[in-house]
Design an enzyme around this catalytic site. Structure first.
Site, PDB file in Angstrom:
ATOM      1  N   ILE A  45       0.816  -1.219   0.000  1.00  0.00           N
ATOM      2  CA  ILE A  45       0.000   0.000   0.000  1.00  0.00           C
ATOM      3  C   ILE A  45       0.848   1.267   0.000  1.00  0.00           C
ATOM      4  O   ILE A  45       0.340   2.360  -0.122  1.00  0.00           O
ATOM      5  CB  ILE A  45      -0.979   0.030   1.194  1.00  0.00           C
ATOM      6  CG1 ILE A  45      -0.233  -0.195   2.525  1.00  0.00           C
ATOM      7  CG2 ILE A  45      -2.099  -0.974   1.019  1.00  0.00           C
ATOM      8  CD1 ILE A  45      -1.122   0.018   3.740  1.00  0.00           C
TER       9      ILE A  45
ATOM     10  N   GLU B  80      14.016   3.891   0.153  1.00  0.00           N
ATOM     11  CA  GLU B  80      14.562   3.015  -0.871  1.00  0.00           C
ATOM     12  C   GLU B  80      14.363   1.531  -0.545  1.00  0.00           C
ATOM     13  O   GLU B  80      14.119   0.702  -1.394  1.00  0.00           O
ATOM     14  CB  GLU B  80      16.066   3.311  -0.950  1.00  0.00           C
ATOM     15  CG  GLU B  80      16.744   2.790  -2.172  1.00  0.00           C
ATOM     16  CD  GLU B  80      18.254   3.044  -2.061  1.00  0.00           C
ATOM     17  OE1 GLU B  80      18.991   2.324  -2.735  1.00  0.00           O
ATOM     18  OE2 GLU B  80      18.667   3.948  -1.292  1.00  0.00           O
TER      19      GLU B  80
ATOM     20  N   GLY C  52      12.235   0.208   1.905  1.00  0.00           N
ATOM     21  CA  GLY C  52      11.050  -0.245   2.627  1.00  0.00           C
ATOM     22  C   GLY C  52       9.780  -0.169   1.833  1.00  0.00           C
ATOM     23  O   GLY C  52       9.679   0.538   0.839  1.00  0.00           O
TER      24      GLY C  52
ATOM     25  N   ASP D  81       7.581  16.290  12.794  1.00  0.00           N
ATOM     26  CA  ASP D  81       7.149  16.154  11.399  1.00  0.00           C
ATOM     27  C   ASP D  81       5.634  15.996  11.337  1.00  0.00           C
ATOM     28  O   ASP D  81       5.101  15.165  10.616  1.00  0.00           O
ATOM     29  CB  ASP D  81       7.837  14.946  10.762  1.00  0.00           C
ATOM     30  CG  ASP D  81       7.750  14.986   9.235  1.00  0.00           C
ATOM     31  OD1 ASP D  81       7.330  16.020   8.682  1.00  0.00           O
ATOM     32  OD2 ASP D  81       8.077  13.963   8.600  1.00  0.00           O
TER      33      ASP D  81
END
Ligand code: AMP
Length: 911
Positions: A579, A584, A586, A699
């Site tokens: 999904i 890079e 994962g 974040d």
């Protein structure tokens, strides 16, 4: 034997074997009418009833006697006479009773004078002797040539014998030849009567017809007609004809004669267990207890214990079960007797029970206890139980007044967060506050709103709403108070405090009102700082608050991961589809997780493929170490990690609607403001939790919020460097060497890397903007440098289209240059809660505002906008304040009296 009273003589002769014997003999064969008698001494009967007389004699064949005429006889007669007298000197012939005439079986025909060998006859006759202590015998010769060699008198007994473990004594036979003497036996040592032991002693001395008998006692077995003790290692529990048995498994006997074997240590025998049964153990705890909440009932299912302890009588009980209100204390109380258990609460043989009639919105803990026959004996308890906690359906959490008139209130509410089944209807209960619940009215409605009419003006009413599903009614919501108006025209706004309204109708009231204002305004002047301080003090004073632990403080990252995250067996994960991607190495997949004892759940599986560096591994797992420390409905929940095999995986709850920014873009314009505020509230609640734990997210952005099928928003994407490294929005700034998501980051964090909860609040303001603008990119296509510059110059994002003014104001507050001036998440949460409770406040939007907001322009401060809740009022005008308390209509009166600013109001005295 006494000598013959008549002409018999005692002589010595040789027997067949040429042994000399003494005999009585007579041989008057030539003379007629012989009548010679020989009588014995008195013979004691000795208890005998029938005696046997064995006579040995020789008899001459009459024919062999030369010249003998018809006088010669070849028989003699045997008589007896019963008597108590030992020495009767004379007994009349007639006193004797004849037993028999005895003839010889063998007779001899000639006398070999040389060696006088005779043929010896033996005849036995029996006679009943029962009347006296003894008797005499007599032999009558009537003319035979006869020699009486011996007379032996005896009686018969049945000899002592043991039959069927009963001893029968030596027993004299009965009086008649056909008589049977019934004899009762007695059990041999260490035996018990099975059935009365009996035998019959026959006339010939034989035992006949044994009946009944005995069994060896417990601990003994029969050997050679006797009962011998069981040897060690064996036992016999009952008197029976069986032998000793070997001790059953897990038991032993150390002494001879054991009736039962003792259990080995740690093994037990229930009272009802037969001694032949192996010793057993209590069961281990039931396994895989699964609960399925269904309306106000819960189905509990579990698997039998892994170890049944060698028994088959496992049953299940609920010895303890507690309930506690979710919203109130954590105190658990035993369930009330009104809770129903089907098929029952104790002694259950099945591994499924339905618990119904539970209270709604209540936290229950069920403890299933496995028991068997030896549980009590072993004293085992908690080790055999397993518990599960469930929460029954949630109640309506808030009620909003969407329209208020003198005589009516229009109310609306959200459906409960997790309704247990389809909601069939709502029940609204209300009463005048003054009346308390003495008299109340009930209304029912299928929709999530109701118009309550026929109310008294200027009266405070208390409302509760509850939902009904197929299982019945849930809990009533908390009370919500609303006041009717005094104004004949509807007032758009919230349910206002009736105290103010009451005051407003009298002129005098205005003065009191103003003095209240002095107090309120002076408090509000301090804006957020006071409240912020309070909350910080609160945190400080509350040592129970859990503080987040930075996994990077662990030398060994694996130690942190195993401290905060559960290792999951990879076989319990079923990956379904990809999904999303993470950098890079994962990817994110959806799938299912089935952990023992739990229901299968949908999960998101983030994996780190082979080829990663140590740092990447560490960073990847740090996210789980962080996430694993949190437990909040608005924080993505970590299910566990896979670190023991590759690829490494982080398993989290699955959020059906994916990330919030994409979700909003997909559903542009499709939600009500209340729904959007609901999402923001969830995020604020999650962020408050994180800030309470002293965790700074760094974040926070809509792309890092995940949305589930119930539109619940959860904060995700944790980790330190990883967050910023992996975020495509993160960029290097000229001043710092780390990537920073410029558009979401507070200026002090960009410039000085000062990341704090206050910088998270800034980001939260951006998230608010993203949400209200349905996923618009903050600062659109401005480049990062321009954004930084604009912010430095005081530019702030303008209100998105249709944004309620209050929300934009809250955003602006979050973007205060001075971080101390920004609201805390706790204040943001309070503010959003108030907005949700009073959605009227969300009706005013900025509408045609310009596309940017310069703080310095003070825009919005002079326009009389909507009611501004407590925490979000930078600078109030008299107009705003009056509106906030629902007395806007007095604005002109006050203005005419010269009260045009709050300062002038503050200066007003009571007089
Ligand atoms: P992340 O690395 O967490 O940003 O994940 C990348 C993408 O995977 C997200 O933007 C989501 O679309 C998706 N994703 C991550 N975690 C979940 C989850 N728990 N449930 C559903 N989707 C997820």
């Amino acid at each position: 034997m006494s000598s013959c009273q008549y002409s018999n003589e005692k002589v010595s002769i040789m027997d067949e074997k040429n042994i000399p014997i003494r005999t009585y003999q007579v041989c008057n064969v030539l003379e007629p009418n012989q009548n010679n008698w020989l009588r014995t001494d008195w013979i004691p009967r000795s208890g005998a009833q029938r005696v046997y007389v064995e006579v040995k004699f020789t008899l001459r064949d009459c024919n062999s006697l030369p010249g003998v005429t018809g006088t010669c006889k070849e028989t003699f007669n045997l008589y007896y006479h019963e008597s108590n007298e030992v020495r009767e000197s004379y007994i009349k012939e007639s006193s004797f009773i004849k037993v028999d005439t005895v003839a010889a079986d063998e007779s001899f025909t000639q006398v070999d004078v040389g060696d006088r060998i005779m043929k010896l006859n033996t005849e036995v006759r029996d006679v009943k002797v029962t009347t006296r202590k003894g008797f005499y015998l007599a032999f009558q010769d009537v003319g035979a040539c006869i020699a009486l060699v011996s007379v032996r008198v005896f009686y018969k007994t049945c000899p002592l014998t043991i039959r069927n473990l009963a001893t029968f004594p030596d027993t004299v036979t009965g009086a008649d030849t056909s008589s049977l003497v019934e004899v009762r036996g007695s059990c041999v040592n260490q035996s018990e009567e099975r059935e009365e032991p009996k035998m019959y002693c026959g006339a010939d001395g034989e035992w006949l017809v044994p009946i009944g008998g005995c069994f060896c006692s417990p601990g003994y077995e029969e050997k050679g007609g006797a009962c011998k003790a069981c040897s060690a290692g064996f036992y016999k529990a009952k008197s029976s004809d069986a032998g000793c048995f070997k001790c059953p498994p897990h038991s032993h006997s150390v002494r001879d004669g054991a009736t039962v074997c003792d259990c080995h240590s740690g093994f037990f025998r229930a009272d009802s267990d037969p001694p032949s049964m192996a010793c057993t153990q209590p069961p281990s705890a039931p396994q895989q207890l699964i609960s399925v909440v269904n309306e106000t009932s819960v189905v509990l299912e579990w698997a039998p214990p892994r170890r049944l302890g060698g028994r088959s009588d496992t049953s299940y009980n609920y010895p303890r079960m507690g309930s506690g209100s979710i919203s109130s204390s954590q105190l658990c109380l035993p369930c009330g007797s009104d809770v129903l258990f089907s098929p029952g609460q104790t002694g259950l043989k099945t591994t499924r029970v339905v618990v119904s009639e539970l209270r709604a919105h209540t936290h229950y803990t069920f403890i299933v206890h496995a028991r068997n026959g030896v549980s009590q004996a072993s004293g085992a308890g908690a080790a055999q139980s397993v518990s599960v906690s469930v929460t029954t359906n949630q109640a309506v959490s808030s009620i909003l007044a969407i329209d208020v008139t003198r005589h009516s209130l229009s109310l609306s509410w959200q459906q409960p967060d997790r309704p247990n089944g389809v909601i069939l209807e709502y029940e609204v209960k209300f009463y005048e506050k003054d009346q308390k619940e003495r008299s109340y009215r009930i209304m029912r409605t299928f929709s999530r709103s109701v118009d309550v009419t026929g109310l008294n003006p200027l009266t405070v009413y208390v409302f509760h709403v509850r939902a009904r599903t197929a299982a019945g009614y849930g809990e009533f919501s908390a009370p919500f108070e609303f006041s009717t108006n005094s104004d004949p025209f509807p007032l758009i706004g919230e349910g206002v405090n009736s105290a103010f309204l009451l005051l407003s109708v009298s002129g005098v009231g205005i003065l009191l009102l103003i003095s209240a204002a002095v107090f309120i305004i002076s408090r509000r002047r301090s804006k957020y700082s006071k409240t912020k301080q309070d909350s910080e003090e609160e945190k400080h004073l509350n040592p129970g608050v859990k503080i987040y632990v930075d996994p990077f403080t662990y030398e060994d990252p694996d130690q942190a991961i195993h401290e905060f995250a559960k290792e999951i067996d990879v076989s319990s994960i079923h990956i379904e589809k990809v999904i999303g991607m993470v950098g890079e190495f994962g990817e994110v997949c959806s799938g299912r997780l089935r952990v023992q004892g739990k229901r299968e759940i949908y999960v998101a599986i983030k994996s780190l493929k082979a080829g990663y560096s140590d740092k990447q591994r560490r960073d990847f797992l740090s996210e789980a170490s962080i996430m694993g420390q949190f437990d909040h409905p608005n924080i993505i929940r970590l299910e566990g990690v896979v670190t023991r095999c590759k690829p490494l995986m982080i398993i989290t709850e699955y959020m059906e609607n994916g990330s919030l920014d994409a979700f909003l873009r997909k559903h542009d314009g499709q939600f009500t403001v209340i729904q959007l505020v609901g999402m923001l509230r969830g995020i604020a609640s999650g962020m408050k939790y994180l800030s309470d734990m002293s965790y700074v997210h760094r974040d926070l952005a809509a792309r890092n919020i995940l949305v589930n099928s119930n539109l619940v928003c959860k904060v995700s994407d944790f980790g330190l460097s990883r967050v910023l490294e992996d975020d495509p929005e993160a960029a290097y700034t000229t001043r710092v060497r780390r990537k920073i998501p410029i558009r979401w980051t507070a200026p002090e964090a960009i410039t000085y890397r000062k990341f704090t909860t206050a910088s998270d609040v800034w980001s939260y303001g951006i998230v608010m903007w993203e949400v209200v603008s349905y996923g618009e990119r903050p600062y659109w296509d401005m480049n990062n440098q321009d954004v930084i510059k604009a912010i430095e110059e005081g530019y702030r994002l303008p209100a998105p289209m249709d944004c309620p003014v209050v929300l934009h104001q809250l955003m602006l507050d979050c973007w205060e240059r001075e971080r101390a001036e920004r609201p805390t998440f706790s204040q943001i949460l309070n503010m959003l809660d108030k907005l949700i409770r009073n959605p009227g406040t969300l009706r005013r939007t900025g509408g045609d505002r310009p596309a940017g907001t310069m703080l310095e322009s003070g825009m919005g401060s002079e326009v009389c906008v909507s009611v501004l809740p407590e925490v979000c009022v930078p600078e109030w005008s008299v107009c705003e304040w009056l509106q906030s308390i629902g007395l806007e209509r007095y604005r002109d009166t006050l203005a005419a009296a010269g009260y045009t600013s709050l300062d002038s109001l503050l200066a007003l005295t009571h007089q």
